[in-house]
Design an enzyme around this catalytic site. Sequence first.
Site, mmCIF file in Angstrom:
data_model
loop_
_atom_site.group_PDB
_atom_site.id
_atom_site.type_symbol
_atom_site.label_atom_id
_atom_site.label_comp_id
_atom_site.label_asym_id
_atom_site.label_seq_id
_atom_site.Cartn_x
_atom_site.Cartn_y
_atom_site.Cartn_z
ATOM 1 N N SER A 147 -3.459 -0.286 -9.496
ATOM 2 C CA SER A 147 -3.633 -0.065 -8.069
ATOM 3 C C SER A 147 -4.845 0.833 -7.832
ATOM 4 O O SER A 147 -5.931 0.535 -8.310
ATOM 5 C CB SER A 147 -2.346 0.511 -7.468
ATOM 6 O OG SER A 147 -2.396 0.488 -6.066
ATOM 7 N N ARG A 216 4.455 5.719 5.505
ATOM 8 C CA ARG A 216 4.998 5.320 4.207
ATOM 9 C C ARG A 216 5.821 4.037 4.326
ATOM 10 O O ARG A 216 5.791 3.187 3.429
ATOM 11 C CB ARG A 216 5.868 6.448 3.646
ATOM 12 C CG ARG A 216 6.328 6.233 2.214
ATOM 13 C CD ARG A 216 5.151 6.099 1.273
ATOM 14 N NE ARG A 216 5.566 6.144 -0.124
ATOM 15 C CZ ARG A 216 4.736 6.021 -1.151
ATOM 16 N NH1 ARG A 216 3.442 5.826 -0.926
ATOM 17 N NH2 ARG A 216 5.179 6.083 -2.401
ATOM 18 N N ASP A 313 2.224 -10.246 -5.857
ATOM 19 C CA ASP A 313 1.622 -9.030 -5.302
ATOM 20 C C ASP A 313 0.839 -9.408 -4.056
ATOM 21 O O ASP A 313 -0.201 -10.062 -4.133
ATOM 22 C CB ASP A 313 0.710 -8.399 -6.352
ATOM 23 C CG ASP A 313 0.048 -7.110 -5.868
ATOM 24 O OD1 ASP A 313 0.177 -6.761 -4.685
ATOM 25 O OD2 ASP A 313 -0.610 -6.454 -6.706
ATOM 26 N N HIS A 347 3.691 -5.761 -5.537
ATOM 27 C CA HIS A 347 2.686 -4.839 -6.075
ATOM 28 C C HIS A 347 3.309 -3.799 -6.996
ATOM 29 O O HIS A 347 2.711 -3.412 -7.997
ATOM 30 C CB HIS A 347 1.971 -4.145 -4.912
ATOM 31 C CG HIS A 347 0.860 -3.230 -5.340
ATOM 32 N ND1 HIS A 347 -0.276 -3.705 -5.955
ATOM 33 C CD2 HIS A 347 0.728 -1.877 -5.253
ATOM 34 C CE1 HIS A 347 -1.079 -2.684 -6.223
ATOM 35 N NE2 HIS A 347 -0.495 -1.571 -5.812
ATOM 36 N N ASP A 348 4.507 -3.355 -6.686
ATOM 37 C CA ASP A 348 5.175 -2.331 -7.490
ATOM 38 C C ASP A 348 5.509 -2.792 -8.902
ATOM 39 O O ASP A 348 5.928 -1.972 -9.731
ATOM 40 C CB ASP A 348 6.464 -1.871 -6.797
ATOM 41 C CG ASP A 348 6.221 -0.746 -5.817
ATOM 42 O OD1 ASP A 348 5.072 -0.256 -5.744
ATOM 43 O OD2 ASP A 348 7.171 -0.359 -5.118
#
Length: 381
Positions: A147, A216, A313, A347-348
Amino acid sequence: MTVNGAVPAHRHAPHRRFHRLDGPLLLTSGHLLGHVRVAYETYGELNTARDNAVFVCHALTGDAHVARHDDDDTAGWWDVMVGPGRPIDTDHLYVICANVLGGCAGTTAQPSGASLPPVAIADMVAVHRSLVAALGVPRLRAVVGGSVGGMQTLEWLLRHPSDAAGFFIAAATDRQSADNLAWNAVARAAIRSDPEFRGGHYAPDAGPRDGLGTARMIAHLTYLSETSLRRKFGRGPRRPGTRSHPSSLVQGDFAVEGYLEHQAEKFVRRFDANSYLRLMGAMDGFDAFREPDALAALDEVPPHVRLFSFTHDRLYGPAHSRRIQSELAVRGVVAHHEEDATSDAGHDAFLLDVPPFLAAVGAFFHELQARSRLPHTLTPR
């Protein structure tokens, strides 16, 4: 960065150490920073040849605590990757991880808070390089990051390719897309529209909690795939007894809302709004191949470069990695790219136990070890 908001989770870190830059740091923006101190942690031992050091670059809101140091230590953000017997094996490698310039987990600079000038990805790398030199490492075995950590790794590769034998870039991009920029714009608006933001000049232990929490939540929508959200939550109801967010954020009836509110609550306890804005600005301003001198200092033997992406992602998917691969090829660097379709985490996934990804990183280090036995000529640093 010295910040106005408190970050209690990082006040007592027994393995955290500090390095102070010898002199002022000239930022990409042209501003001069004095008294820069970087917080870092190390794992494993530097060997007598001083050639087994690996620098791990953390992602947007990470810190230097990449892994547990022992069984009594708190969890690290990449325990699945770093440690004894892990793909980045601390039985054999000396691992360095440092909090980035602009972060709020121990790395500081003056001026501070809202008055800190813009920070670029290149400035983060400059601080990292100073730390590596101070630790007595003449050349790194590898630089690794995912990332925003992958952005740092790419920047390091392009501007200082002889600093390491290899570079591993995961789930990253060379520049933000319009979609990426739009998500960050909405997150910034949430923070700045909070009355408690006060133009960035808020008191310690105060600040825009609601705005930061909302920002967030927005980010988490880009970290998870639609498939994973459907699998984990669907349209299920919120669990009883979970309406505990200490802000005025709407506490909805659905399980996915409860999850996002929980992520917001955790985040506002450990992060600072000014820092978050600064780091998002560094992401948005990054354009790795814009400068014509990228890889101008390339050695006769190019570094070993691998790229990894995840099919699901939606932040920095395979198209981002393929563009990096193409741009590197134009500049004389062959980068092998792998894509994982087994995980729907989004993405995580680069932070999780995804076997193909862990295997790829392990293979990368085996390849580096094999390459180290071959004769090569490298320009001294």
